[in-house]
Design an enzyme around this catalytic site. Sequence first.
Site, mmCIF file in Angstrom:
data_model
loop_
_atom_site.group_PDB
_atom_site.id
_atom_site.type_symbol
_atom_site.label_atom_id
_atom_site.label_comp_id
_atom_site.label_asym_id
_atom_site.label_seq_id
_atom_site.Cartn_x
_atom_site.Cartn_y
_atom_site.Cartn_z
ATOM 1 N N ASP A 111 -0.528 -2.103 2.949
ATOM 2 C CA ASP A 111 -1.206 -1.278 4.266
ATOM 3 C C ASP A 111 0.884 -1.310 4.389
ATOM 4 O O ASP A 111 1.521 -2.003 4.079
ATOM 5 C CB ASP A 111 -1.807 -2.280 4.842
ATOM 6 C CG ASP A 111 -1.676 -3.687 4.640
ATOM 7 O OD1 ASP A 111 -1.305 -4.523 3.834
ATOM 8 O OD2 ASP A 111 -1.887 -4.921 6.052
ATOM 9 N N GLU B 205 -2.941 -7.152 4.103
ATOM 10 C CA GLU B 205 -1.803 -8.358 4.833
ATOM 11 C C GLU B 205 -0.604 -8.529 6.058
ATOM 12 O O GLU B 205 -0.854 -9.139 6.613
ATOM 13 C CB GLU B 205 -0.731 -8.050 3.701
ATOM 14 C CG GLU B 205 0.506 -9.145 3.332
ATOM 15 C CD GLU B 205 0.433 -10.257 2.835
ATOM 16 O OE1 GLU B 205 -0.739 -10.172 1.822
ATOM 17 O OE2 GLU B 205 0.846 -11.039 2.872
ATOM 18 N N GLU B 206 -0.778 -7.477 6.071
ATOM 19 C CA GLU B 206 0.046 -7.581 7.756
ATOM 20 C C GLU B 206 -0.742 -8.076 9.139
ATOM 21 O O GLU B 206 -0.575 -7.822 9.672
ATOM 22 C CB GLU B 206 0.545 -6.308 8.283
ATOM 23 C CG GLU B 206 1.718 -5.440 6.940
ATOM 24 C CD GLU B 206 3.183 -5.926 6.499
ATOM 25 O OE1 GLU B 206 2.971 -7.169 7.283
ATOM 26 O OE2 GLU B 206 3.896 -5.652 6.038
HETATM 27 ZN ZN LIG Z 1 4.802 -7.605 3.373
#
Ligand SMILES: [Zn+2]
Length: 344
Positions: A41, A108-109
Amino acid sequence: ARYPAIFAKMTMEKVLTHAMLMTWTGTDASLPPVILMAHQDVVPVNPGTDADWTHGPFGGVVADGYVWGRGAMDDKGSLIAILEAGDALAKSGWTPKRTVIFAFGHDEEVSGAGAREIFALLKSRNVTPVMVLDEGYAVLDNYPLTGKPAALIGVAEKGYISLQITATTEGGHSSRPPRESGAVRIARALVALEEKQMPADLSAPPFNQMIEAVAADLPFVTRVAFANQWLLGSVITGQVSGDASANAIVRTTTAPTMMTGSIKDNVLPQRASAVVNFRIHPNDTVASVTQHVKDVTSHIEGLTVTEYEDGIGSEPSPVSATDSEAYRVLEAVARATGGGEVPV
Ligand SMILES: [Zn+2]
């Protein structure tokens, strides 16, 4: 891009729908596996700023020797490099001795739930890898401290905390403002934090190791200064702090991000607040950063400091060993990528 060869070789498990855990079983089951990670992502684009992009944020345009787009470096670059390398090896008929695991999180973000779930799954299977390689740095053509190429290997990940500073006041009409409105208190708090940064530490890993690695390429004056920190410490700290990337390596950084106040131009805010994002140096902790904010703003009346509700608080990671086999392999690869002579 499609990678049929590597997908044919590896078993695929979808975790939390979109995260991918792929396993390429090696011929020697006694060897601990290697884990290569990347996240799929990217962060969104601020609404209305699409036109500010030279090439569309989601076009993936290749022009002037660069891939343009959101996440080209963080972290599609790693993702594609891993898949390209795997696919090329699979096509060539190569089989790994050591099991190779790809772990591709999908959020992840936002929250990192995919990576966490993959970690839990591998842990439940008693997987103890010889190396885990996640997104990191690069071979730079122009390393700021030396002006020459250098390969940077990330050996730690900074911690993360967002703190919300809130000023609660009486509010009221802007025709009879008090001497110190909530907005002013928040402004004073932010200025105080800007002026009193978390302490820099030039003698702690990974910064000291980095300086050691590039020492030969440092300008003479800088080298002398680093060798005589007892005398020139504050000069060096000032220099390092002036460069945003170097500064981020030597201390916990302070970044005010969100601010809220009144929703109308003629109404004083009853609650004014600011969110400040800190990336935590291995010397510090979530608790020590929170205490720092309270101390630095304690002279301002009516403030509360809390953890931002949508933020994710995490302590800095331990610093990885640089005297390990995994590091030596990475070092050799980085040196070769940089043309053989770059410091790592
Ligand atoms: Zn990253």
